[in-house]
Design an enzyme around this catalytic site. Structure first.
Site, PDB file in Angstrom:
ATOM      1  N   ASP B  88      11.448   6.455  14.564  1.00  0.00           N
ATOM      2  CA  ASP B  88      10.956   4.472  13.533  1.00  0.00           C
ATOM      3  C   ASP B  88      10.430   4.592  11.810  1.00  0.00           C
ATOM      4  O   ASP B  88       9.758   5.983  11.987  1.00  0.00           O
ATOM      5  CB  ASP B  88      10.376   3.949  14.226  1.00  0.00           C
ATOM      6  CG  ASP B  88       8.484   3.929  14.623  1.00  0.00           C
ATOM      7  OD1 ASP B  88       8.512   4.924  14.383  1.00  0.00           O
ATOM      8  OD2 ASP B  88       8.216   2.869  14.288  1.00  0.00           O
ATOM      9  N   GLU B 152       5.987   4.173  16.257  1.00  0.00           N
ATOM     10  CA  GLU B 152       4.540   4.474  15.728  1.00  0.00           C
ATOM     11  C   GLU B 152       4.393   3.385  14.993  1.00  0.00           C
ATOM     12  O   GLU B 152       3.186   3.475  14.550  1.00  0.00           O
ATOM     13  CB  GLU B 152       4.466   5.824  15.214  1.00  0.00           C
ATOM     14  CG  GLU B 152       3.815   7.039  15.062  1.00  0.00           C
ATOM     15  CD  GLU B 152       2.666   6.523  13.141  1.00  0.00           C
ATOM     16  OE1 GLU B 152       2.075   6.992  13.171  1.00  0.00           O
ATOM     17  OE2 GLU B 152       4.022   5.959  12.831  1.00  0.00           O
ATOM     18  N   HIS B 212       0.338 -34.028  -1.499  1.00  0.00           N
ATOM     19  CA  HIS B 212       0.005 -33.952  -2.749  1.00  0.00           C
ATOM     20  C   HIS B 212      -0.648 -33.731  -2.938  1.00  0.00           C
ATOM     21  O   HIS B 212      -1.985 -34.164  -2.947  1.00  0.00           O
ATOM     22  CB  HIS B 212       1.023 -35.423  -2.681  1.00  0.00           C
ATOM     23  CG  HIS B 212       1.130 -35.763  -4.758  1.00  0.00           C
ATOM     24  ND1 HIS B 212       0.026 -35.498  -5.582  1.00  0.00           N
ATOM     25  CD2 HIS B 212       2.437 -35.645  -5.292  1.00  0.00           C
ATOM     26  CE1 HIS B 212       0.088 -35.801  -6.904  1.00  0.00           C
ATOM     27  NE2 HIS B 212       2.033 -36.242  -6.380  1.00  0.00           N
ATOM     28  N   HIS B 426       5.531   4.098   3.441  1.00  0.00           N
ATOM     29  CA  HIS B 426       5.512   2.982   3.848  1.00  0.00           C
ATOM     30  C   HIS B 426       5.285   2.220   1.898  1.00  0.00           C
ATOM     31  O   HIS B 426       5.310   1.030   2.277  1.00  0.00           O
ATOM     32  CB  HIS B 426       3.955   2.743   3.726  1.00  0.00           C
ATOM     33  CG  HIS B 426       3.581   3.447   5.682  1.00  0.00           C
ATOM     34  ND1 HIS B 426       2.494   2.627   5.942  1.00  0.00           N
ATOM     35  CD2 HIS B 426       4.225   4.330   5.936  1.00  0.00           C
ATOM     36  CE1 HIS B 426       2.783   3.487   7.050  1.00  0.00           C
ATOM     37  NE2 HIS B 426       3.477   4.034   7.256  1.00  0.00           N
TER      38      HIS B 426
END
Lengths: 458, 458
Positions: B88, B152, B212, B426
């Site tokens: 993965d 993982e 608001h 990453h």
């Protein structure tokens, strides 16, 4: 004024259908993909003004979205009312929190549900229909001008220049604005003061790329953590804003005036229940109404950085962003506050990140006197239709151009709005009660009648 | 081992083509839309193991994505090496920062550019090709098992149960993991310690709807401001984490050992230049290598709330979110830290907001001894191919399952990784140098040879 109620009753369904034709155009001024919708919405307003009885109406160029200008002259000796409104609306994100389609208006439980239902399509359209009623029943007592802009929600950035270029054309005795709220349906009020606005985007940059949070974590500054620290440091433990010099020019309200303001009805339990919060929260030493009426504040309107998707990505991000706004009160100057804000972020920035501040827009605060004919005309009109004398209030919101009207055109504005705090303007599920919509249309003709009478009595 | 280099040279192009067939499958475990890709990627691994010479290979069910298990038995009297890797990969956002398509690998300037080029498709695939080389040249000196998991990057959440259920099947003398980095191409190193991990999502809720910012600003708590304050308060002015009890179990490293670690080459100017930062930043009293190697840290991996689109929407948002991770070091216990973290956010939450903490995943830290056969085998193998004795280092990253291997299977892991700090794992533009890829394939067979010899010498 005669037969106002009767006229409204006879035309109710048409009024709503016409309003919906405006609402269905997604005129979001802050999103560039809606450029074409801005023109379509302006064109629709032009048609509606002509149908309502204007002598003429046209789109007029600004450096941004066009303004719509229309008028009806009946007698140069009579006073002139300038109607101001805006046809642009706020973005609709987060879409998944809406119960209905934002641009497909629905009437349910006595409310209109849609983006712009109140702010400001619903409210400004009341003025068009009140005008139509006076024209068609032969009761229009003065000259009228309409000015509708398409950039109010992004700070009316180009309307200031437009005012300066068209000073003659826009001359009037008073400006009537329907873009504010009342205290409650059974407690009418008129906004006698508005807060100003500053809005910035802050970018904090660390490393030149997203990093593995394990391999670099602890050794390289995390721009999100740094941004959070800078934001946290903007307030001290009493909720005071810590930017040096921020409060220097804030108008100090006398104890007597504070005592007077404190008489306005305010049900804190109901307020908390409506918002589903356990506690209100703000600057120490001030009530909720004072916190939004006479004191400045500073809020993060948006923040983003790093991984925000599903699951758990371990990343030490390269960059973090925040959109930060402040609301300014009487005597504070936007340009000065803008400089203080930029200085603060530049000074507070540690050397392991770089910080960039982009000013987005600013607006000065506004206060209107209670003694002028325009205010009295509005006060008497609301007393007629609501059966109660309206209370003057200070709104926490900002309508930047109102100070522009005074500074550039020399004309005071009357902020006779019919919205409610629960209308969710700027938020998902914006709504506008039918009661307020129709009572607004009913009230406005009395304003005209009272104003002309008071001006002629002078 | 004979003719290793020659075998690699003759099969280079095929190795890359086979690796690319794995990379092209976008097996992002944290995004549910990629469920099908996980299966496709596992199936491709099964084929590759069989082609490389495994006696058998199959997909085995876990409570999440399937594991791929394969083996080759040559002699029950010989030692067994268990190869661990993961198929993965991390998500790819922000997509606009990639110079190439993340899942269409490109070879340029001596690097493979793609998500997974290093972590961990590139690195785990080296093990398959080293195995193939030994099988096809008749030099495989021991039994081999392969275990590839698909979770993982989301904390190996289901592999712990899988290990417990298949203890017998997975028995081995050592586990070889290629999923870490070396100091530099000319400075080989072996990871002798890993940090643990805690990962949480924090939600701060204020009012029940977006408000608001003018009408409510200053009187109702802004959840972004509150979240920023809570995050800022997680560190004191010395960069220490303020969660009570957080450091209680941290292994204190002796001054001698710190002096030894300080001998590892580290060029701070080059490090800063690579990241384009003016200053490193972390806990006072520790060097950069210590900050990532022997000290825990805490980072915000993602933050979001309010309006994050184009332009300036003035809103006081209802809710703000952050993803926060901590890296743990030797002796820290994830379950204890998890409780401390939740307590901290619950205790620090003021009564004008509600705070919810969701634990996402956790992993214990790991330390491997330098005296065991597995470590020595790796040290000698790298000395052979790199011409230099590798340095033992502590990685700041986390491979949660490595502690699981020790606790559940009773087997030590050798973390002989060939990545570089500049591989951008990453992050956008992940890459892996061809030099490291091919030198890795060359090194692994020597590990096998050395390991079997050292085990037989015992």
């Amino acid at each position: 004024m005669k037969d106002v109620k009767k006229y409204i009753e006879a035309n109710k369904d048409r009024f709503l259908e016409e309003l919906f034709s405006l609402i269905r155009i997604p005129s979001i001024s802050s999103e560039s993909e809606h450029k074409g919708d801005m023109i379509r919405c302006a064109e629709r307003w032009k048609e509606l003004l002509l149908e309502a009885g204007a002598d003429n109406a046209e789109l007029m160029a600004t450096k941004g979205n066009p303004a719509v200008y229309g008028y009806k002259n009946i007698d140069p000796a009579k006073p002139t009312v300038l109607v101001y409104g805006h046809y642009d609306v706020m973005p609709v994100a987060p879409l998944d929190e809406w119960n209905t389609e934002p641009f497909e208006p629905v009437v349910k439980d006595g409310y209109i549900w849609a983006r712009g239902a109140d702010d400001d399509k619903g409210q400004s359209f009341m003025q068009a229909k009140a005008f139509e009623m006076m024209v068609r029943t032969g009761q229009l007592p003065c000259n009228v001008k309409f000015l509708l802009e398409g950039e109010e929600e992004i700070g009316s950035v180009n309307l200031f220049d437009f005012l300066a270029e068209h000073k003659e054309m826009l001359q009037a005795d008073i400006i009537l604005v329907c873009d504010t709220s009342m205290i409650a349906q059974d407690t009418p009020s008129i906004t006698s003061g508005l807060r100003g606005l500053g809005y910035w985007e802050v970018e904090v940059k660390g490393a030149n790329r997203d990093l593995h949070s394990g391999i670099y974590g602890g050794a390289v500054a995390n721009p999100i953590n740094v941004l959070c620290k800078m934001i946290a440091d903007l307030h001290d433990e009493n909720g005071h804003i810590t930017i040096p010099g921020f409060y220097d020019d804030v108008l100090v309200i006398s104890d007597e005036e504070r005592a007077l303001m404190a008489q306005a009805p305010f049900d804190e339990e109901r307020y908390k229940k409506d918002l589903d919060i356990k506690q209100v929260h703000g600057e120490k030493g001030y009530s909720t109404n004072e916190r939004t009426g006479i004191r400045p504040c500073l809020d993060v309107c948006g923040i983003w950085g790093g991984y925000t998707g599903e699951g758990s990505k371990t990343v030490l991000p390269s960059v973090a962003h925040a959109k930060i706004s402040t609301r300014l009160v009487a005597n504070q100057d936007y340009d000065k506050i803008n400089q203080l804000f930029i200085n603060y972020f530049e000074k507070a920035a540690p050397d392991y990140v770089t910080v960039k501040v982009t000013p987005c827009h600013g607006a000065a605060p506004y206060v209107s006197p209670l003694e002028i004919a325009g205010y009295k005309a509005a006060e008497q009109a609301m007393t007629t239709t609501f059966g109660k004398r309206p209370i003057p209030t200070r709104s926490g919101g900002s309508i930047g151009i109102v100070t522009g009207f005074e500074r550039i055109l020399g004309i005071k504005s009357i902020l006779m709005g019919f919205g409610l705090g629960s209308d969710a303007i700027h938020a998902p599920n914006e709504n506008y009660p039918l009661f307020n919509f129709f009572t607004g249309i009913e009230t406005i003709p009395y304003f005209y009648e009272n104003f002309v009478r008071l001006m002629e009595e002078k």
